[in-house]
Scaffold this motif. Structure first.
Motif, short mmCIF file in Angstrom:
data_model
loop_
_atom_site.label_atom_id
_atom_site.label_comp_id
_atom_site.label_asym_id
_atom_site.label_seq_id
_atom_site.Cartn_x
_atom_site.Cartn_y
_atom_site.Cartn_z
N ASN A 1 98.46 132.27 -41.26
CA ASN A 1 97.38 131.56 -40.57
C ASN A 1 97.58 130.05 -40.53
N THR B 1 111.51 121.06 -43.74
CA THR B 1 110.22 121.66 -44.08
C THR B 1 109.69 121.10 -45.39
N ARG C 1 105.31 133.89 -40.55
CA ARG C 1 104.25 132.98 -40.12
C ARG C 1 102.90 133.53 -40.59
N GLY D 1 99.36 128.22 -38.65
CA GLY D 1 100.69 127.71 -38.34
C GLY D 1 101.57 127.53 -39.56
N GLU D 2 101.07 127.86 -40.74
CA GLU D 2 101.89 127.76 -41.94
C GLU D 2 102.86 128.93 -42.00
N VAL D 3 103.87 128.79 -42.84
CA VAL D 3 104.88 129.83 -42.98
C VAL D 3 105.01 130.18 -44.46
#
Length: 180
Positions: free
Chosen positions: A15, A56, A13, A17-19
């Motif tokens: 910043n 995703t 994970r 909420g991105e992965v």
């Protein structure tokens, strides 16, 4: 960290909420390759990784790849130029220790480079001192890292006894200790 038949995929994970999803894969002659980069990163059809990533949406503009990584440890003393960081040698990415080693090797170079800049050492002596320091600091760690890299992508350990071994907290704690 997720294992694949010819490599591994890391999911982290970041910043907003991105992965970040990244992988290291070995391409073997005669083996079927996934249809797309996204398929490589989603893992095997019935894998936990594929289930977790679900539908995703990948950011196509963020994809990048590098081919032909040299993960065999290189000795600094064998080089004719002064090298630090990845220019010296690359630690397998699975160790998560490449940036640390880059900073550490730069720190090891400070004293000999200062001696050279002050006229106390000639260039060849400064380079040899840096090489000796780097080899002393990293040889053992790189040997353990190479073993860990082999464990991660070895077909011998795919399934069977390999899967429980690679899920062992004890193995990971030992490898972490030896690659730092």
């Amino acid at each position: 960290m997720h294992l694949a038949p010819d490599g591994y995929i890391g999911v982290n994970r970041i910043n907003g909420g991105e992965v970040n999803v990244c992988g290291l894969f070995r391409v073997r002659a005669g083996k079927r390759r996934p249809e797309s980069k996204q398929d490589w990163l989603r893992g095997e059809t019935d894998s936990l990784l594929r289930e977790r990533l679900g539908v995703t949406k990948f950011d196509a503009d963020s994809f990048c790849s590098v081919a032909g990584l040299q993960l065999k440890p290189q000795r600094a003393a064998a080089k004719t130029e002064c090298c630090v960081g990845d220019a010296l040698t690359m630690t397998p990415p699975v160790t998560g220790n490449g940036m640390s080693m880059a900073f550490e090797s730069a720190e090891l170079a400070i004293e000999p480079l200062t001696g050279y800049s002050r006229g106390k050492l000639n260039w060849n002596d400064a380079q040899r001192q840096i090489a000796r320091r780097c080899d002393a600091a990293f040889s053992r760690r790189l040997a353990w890292a190479r073993l860990l890299q082999w464990l991660m992508i070895s077909p011998v350990l795919q399934g069977g006894l390999g899967a429980p071994l690679l899920r062992s907290d004890r193995l990971w704690q030992m490898m972490f200790a030896h690659t730092r």
